[in-house]
Design an enzyme around this catalytic site. Structure first.
Site, PDB file in Angstrom:
ATOM      1  N   LYS A 160       3.364   3.154  -0.138  1.00  0.00           N
ATOM      2  CA  LYS A 160       2.590   4.165  -0.843  1.00  0.00           C
ATOM      3  C   LYS A 160       3.364   5.486  -0.801  1.00  0.00           C
ATOM      4  O   LYS A 160       3.615   6.044   0.271  1.00  0.00           O
ATOM      5  CB  LYS A 160       1.219   4.351  -0.187  1.00  0.00           C
ATOM      6  CG  LYS A 160       0.310   3.136  -0.284  1.00  0.00           C
ATOM      7  CD  LYS A 160      -0.203   2.941  -1.692  1.00  0.00           C
ATOM      8  CE  LYS A 160      -1.292   1.881  -1.745  1.00  0.00           C
ATOM      9  NZ  LYS A 160      -1.865   1.726  -3.093  1.00  0.00           N
ATOM     10  N   LYS A 262      -7.378  -5.831 -10.395  1.00  0.00           N
ATOM     11  CA  LYS A 262      -8.208  -5.935  -9.196  1.00  0.00           C
ATOM     12  C   LYS A 262      -9.584  -6.415  -9.619  1.00  0.00           C
ATOM     13  O   LYS A 262     -10.127  -5.970 -10.635  1.00  0.00           O
ATOM     14  CB  LYS A 262      -8.309  -4.585  -8.492  1.00  0.00           C
ATOM     15  CG  LYS A 262      -6.972  -4.071  -7.997  1.00  0.00           C
ATOM     16  CD  LYS A 262      -7.076  -2.682  -7.404  1.00  0.00           C
ATOM     17  CE  LYS A 262      -5.714  -2.207  -6.894  1.00  0.00           C
ATOM     18  NZ  LYS A 262      -5.747  -0.823  -6.378  1.00  0.00           N
TER      19      LYS A 262
END
Length: 350
Positions: A160, A262
Site C-alpha cells: 500500500k 470485490k
C-alpha cells in the site's frame, strides 16, 4: 424463506493503513437464509471509497431488517424476483452481496455441490494470492513481511503506497521490502493517493524495481486522466475504487489494463461473474480483492477464483478472531473445498 441477520466484530492482528486512513477492526453482518431445513450464509462488511463516507454497520443491518418482509414470500430459487426487489429498493451493494451469497450457498447445499463445481470451474487454475503490507515505515514494513511469513508461504507482496508524507516515503518503504524479500513478486496499490505527475514518475521508478502493476494510482475524481496515465506508464494500470460492477467496464476498458473486483462492491457472486465476463470480453485482466472480510466472504470469492488473473484475498488471514473457516491455503493458493455450497463452517468466539 426466512432471513436472519446478526453482527460479529473482527479484529486485525496488524492494523492496516492506506492513503485514506487506518483500520484495526470492523463489525460485519452474518446473513442467513432458511428454507427446506437448509441454511445459506452470506456476509456484508461496511466499506467506503472516500474519507467523507462513513462505515455504518448499523445502517446495513437496518436495510436488511427492512427488506426482509418483502423477501420472505419468495423461495430461494426465485432469484430473478429477489434481485428485482433489491435493485428497486436500491439497497447497498454489500447488503446485496450478503443476500446473493446466501442464496448461492443455499443452492449448493440443496443440490449437494460446491459452487466451483456447480459452475464447471477448475480449481487447478487458481493463482497464488498476494498478501498486503500497509503504509508504514521501512522498518515496520519489513517486520510485517516477516510476520506474513509465519502465516503463509507467500509468493506475492502487495504494498500500500500513497503515503501522506509523499512519494519519497513510498520509495523508502518499497526499497526496504525489495531488499528484505528479493525473491518476492511485488505489486502496488496507491488507493488514489498520488497526483497525476507523481503517478507517471512512480510508474517508471517502480518498473525498474520489477513491480508488476499499479492499482488505483489516481483518485476516482481523476478517472478522466487514466487513459493518459496508461499511455505514459510502462506498468499496467488497474483500478479498484473506480470500478464497482459490470456497468463500469465499458467506460474503463480503453483506459486501464485491469479491474479489481470485490464482492462487497459488485453486490454478490452473480454480478461478480457478470463483471468478469464483460471485463474479459473487453480484454481486461481481473483481480479479486477484499475489505475487512472474514473467511465467509473470501471463501465465496474463492469459488470464482479460477477466472481471476490476480488474487488479493488475504483479509481473513490477518484476523485474530475469524469466526468462520472455509477455503484453505495450499502452496500460496486459496482453494475452496469439496463441501456443498460455500463449504464454510462457524466457530463461536467469546
Amino acid at each position: 424463506m426466512e432471513l436472519i441477520v446478526q453482527t460479529f466484530t473482527v479484529r486485525k492482528k496488524f492494523a492496516l493503513k492506506i492513503s485514506r486512513g487506518t483500520t484495526d477492526r470492523t463489525t460485519n453482518l452474518w446473513v442467513k437464509i432458511k428454507e427446506d431445513d437448509l441454511e445459506g450464509w452470506g456476509e456484508a462488511s461496511p466499506f467506503s471509497i472516500s474519507k467523507a463516507e462513513s462505515k455504518d454497520t448499523a445502517k446495513l443491518e437496518q436495510e436488511i431488517i427492512q427488506i426482509s418482509p418483502r423477501l420472505a414470500k419468495f423461495h430461494p430459487l426465485q432469484r430473478q424476483e429477489i434481485a428485482e426487489i433489491l435493485d428497486n429498493q436500491q439497497v447497498p451493494s454489500s447488503v446485496k452481496a450478503a443476500i446473493d451469497t446466501a442464496l448461492y450457498d443455499w443452492l449448493g447445499k440443496k443440490v449437494g455441490l460446491p459452487l466451483w463445481q456447480l459452475w464447471g470451474l477448475n480449481r487447478d487454475r487458481i493463482v497464488p494470492i498476494s498478501v498486503t503490507i500497509g503504509i508504514s515505515s521501512p522498518e515496520n514494513a519489513v517486520k510485517r513481511g516477516l510476520a506474513w511469513q509465519e502465516t503463509i508461504d507467500f509468493q506475492i507482496l502487495k504494498l500500500k503506497l500513497g503515503n501522506p508524507e509523499g512519494i519519497e516515503a513510498d520509495k523508502a518503504m518499497l526499497e526496504a521490502i525489495r531488499s528484505a524479500f528479493p525473491q518476492a513478486r511485488l505489486t502496488v496499490d496507491a488507493n488514489g493517493g498520488w497526483s497525476f505527475n507523481d503517478a507517471v514518475y512512480m510508474s517508471h521508478w517502480l518498473a525498474n524495481l520489477g513491480v508488476e502493476y499499479i492499482e488505483q494510482p489516481l483518485a476516482v475524481a481523476e478517472n478522466d486522466k487514466l487513459a493518459t496515465l496508461s499511455k505514459n506508464s510502462p506498468l499496467p494500470i488497474f483500478v479498484d475504487e473506480s470500478c464497482f460492477n459490470s456497468s463500469d467496464i465499458p467506460r474503463l476498458a480503453s483506459s486501464v489494463a485491469g479491474v479489481n473486483l470485490k464482492i462487497m462492491k459488485t453486490g454478490g457472486l452473480t454480478e461478480a461473474k457478470r463483471t468478469i465476463e464483460i471485463a474479459k470480453a473487453f480484454g481486461l485482466q481481473v483481480m479479486f480483492g477484499c475489505y475487512s472480510d472474514s473467511s465467509l466472504a473470501n471463501t465465496a470469492m474463492s469459488h470464482l477464483a479460477p477466472l481471476a488473473d490476480y488474487l488479493d484475498l488475504d483479509s481473513h488471514l490477518n484476523l485474530i478472531n475469524d469466526p468462520f473457516s472455509g477455503a484453505t491455503i495450499s502452496e500460496g493458493r486459496l482453494l475452496p473445498n469439496n463441501q456443498a455450497g460455500l463449504g464454510v463452517e462457524y466457530h463461536a468466539y467469546k
